[in-house]
Design a protein around this motif. Structure first.
Motif, PDB file in Angstrom:
ATOM      1  N   CYS A   1      53.850   4.134  69.492  1.00 41.06           N
ATOM      2  CA  CYS A   1      52.495   4.286  70.036  1.00 41.06           C
ATOM      3  C   CYS A   1      52.536   4.479  71.544  1.00 41.06           C
ATOM      4  O   CYS A   1      51.783   5.281  72.101  1.00 41.06           O
ATOM      5  N   ASP A   2      53.425   3.758  72.207  1.00 42.58           N
ATOM      6  CA  ASP A   2      53.580   3.904  73.654  1.00 42.58           C
ATOM      7  C   ASP A   2      54.019   5.331  74.004  1.00 42.58           C
ATOM      8  O   ASP A   2      53.537   5.929  74.961  1.00 42.58           O
ATOM      9  N   TYR A   4      53.391   8.081  72.257  1.00 46.56           N
ATOM     10  CA  TYR A   4      52.303   9.020  72.038  1.00 46.56           C
ATOM     11  C   TYR A   4      51.204   8.892  73.101  1.00 46.56           C
ATOM     12  O   TYR A   4      50.496   9.855  73.381  1.00 46.56           O
ATOM     13  N   ILE A   5      51.033   7.715  73.659  1.00 51.43           N
ATOM     14  CA  ILE A   5      50.085   7.561  74.756  1.00 51.43           C
ATOM     15  C   ILE A   5      50.588   8.309  75.986  1.00 51.43           C
ATOM     16  O   ILE A   5      49.833   8.993  76.680  1.00 51.43           O
ATOM     17  N   ARG A  11      51.666  14.056  70.905  1.00 46.68           N
ATOM     18  CA  ARG A  11      50.542  13.521  70.144  1.00 46.68           C
ATOM     19  C   ARG A  11      49.693  14.635  69.543  1.00 46.68           C
ATOM     20  O   ARG A  11      49.158  14.500  68.438  1.00 46.68           O
ATOM     21  N   MET A  56      46.244   3.749  71.352  1.00 47.69           N
ATOM     22  CA  MET A  56      46.766   5.061  70.958  1.00 47.69           C
ATOM     23  C   MET A  56      45.786   5.792  70.041  1.00 47.69           C
ATOM     24  O   MET A  56      45.558   6.997  70.179  1.00 47.69           O
ATOM     25  N   GLU A  59      43.057   7.159  72.234  1.00 44.91           N
ATOM     26  CA  GLU A  59      43.508   8.286  73.050  1.00 44.91           C
ATOM     27  C   GLU A  59      43.576   9.574  72.223  1.00 44.91           C
ATOM     28  O   GLU A  59      43.266  10.659  72.714  1.00 44.91           O
TER      29      GLU A  59
END
Length: 219
Positions: A1-2, A4-5, A11, A56, A59
């Motif tokens: 998730c980090d 993709y942020i 993403r 995430m 976002e």
């Protein structure tokens, strides 16, 4: 998730992120959310994980979910983005993320990039999903006809609607579509090998015998 942020290009890549979004939604609903509700999410690492998962989701959904894309009065849901399995993977991910975020006070009234509230998006995609299911049942199922690989990617969106839909009509329709799909599969298979017409089936891999649905039928 980090990751993709930080990496928006990953993403938003259509061959990357949402292919496993159903697993994240399932993980959240079946394990992480119940642990949080029962006060087991006080451990710093688990609390941090829940926060970054929701961040995430926000976002991604704030610019990937567009209310105009949930129109079906004219399209009848047959305006397909990219290809059929990509189309439902994308909008079922929107629906799944929105449903999770709508339960959180800090996200529920947020405005997405198209100017509409998060809950308006959730309601629109819920209505769209119901019509999408009705249309597939009416018109003889999927564009990617009897496809031993792409249909599994399409059906996982329907399974999300069935497992996690708060709207009871949506859950009922999703269950009926799954029943219909497997009834058609049962009629057209012999020893796990599906006959009949097919589309987007690749030579060798898709025409030489038992596909993923033979394995799924065991369950």
């Amino acid at each position: 998730c980090d990751l993709y942020i930080r990496e928006k290009c990953l993403r938003d890549d259509m061959d990357n992120f949402y292919w496993s979004a159903d697993l994240l939604i399932t993980l959240y609903h079946k394990y992480l959310c119940p642990m949080e509700e029962h006060g087991e999410a006080s451990a710093p690492l688990l609390r941090e994980a829940l926060e970054i998962i929701r961040e995430m989701m926000w976002e991604w959904v704030r610019d990937q979910s567009v209310l105009a894309d949930a129109e079906f009065a004219i399209s009848r849901t047959w305006y397909i983005w990219n290809s059929e399995n990509h189309h439902i993977q994308r909008f079922s991910t929107c629906w799944g993320f929105l449903g999770i975020l709508a339960e959180r006070e800090e996200f529920a009234r947020k405005i997405l990039q198209d100017g509409y509230e998060l809950r308006e998006h959730l309601n629109a995609w819920t209505s769209y999903a119901k019509e999408w299911i009705r249309e597939r049942a009416r018109k003889g199922m999927f564009v990617e006809t009897s496809n031993g690989s792409y249909n599994s990617e399409t059906l996982k969106g329907v399974i999300l609607f069935y497992e996690y839909g708060q709207d009871q009509e949506l859950r009922s329709l999703a269950g009926k579509l799954l029943d219909l799909y497997w009834a058609l599969w049962a009629q057209e298979q012999l020893g796990g090998v599906r006959g009949g017409g097919k589309s987007r089936v690749y030579p060798v891999r898709g025409l030489t015998g038992k596909d993923v649905f033979w394995r799924l039928s065991w369950y």
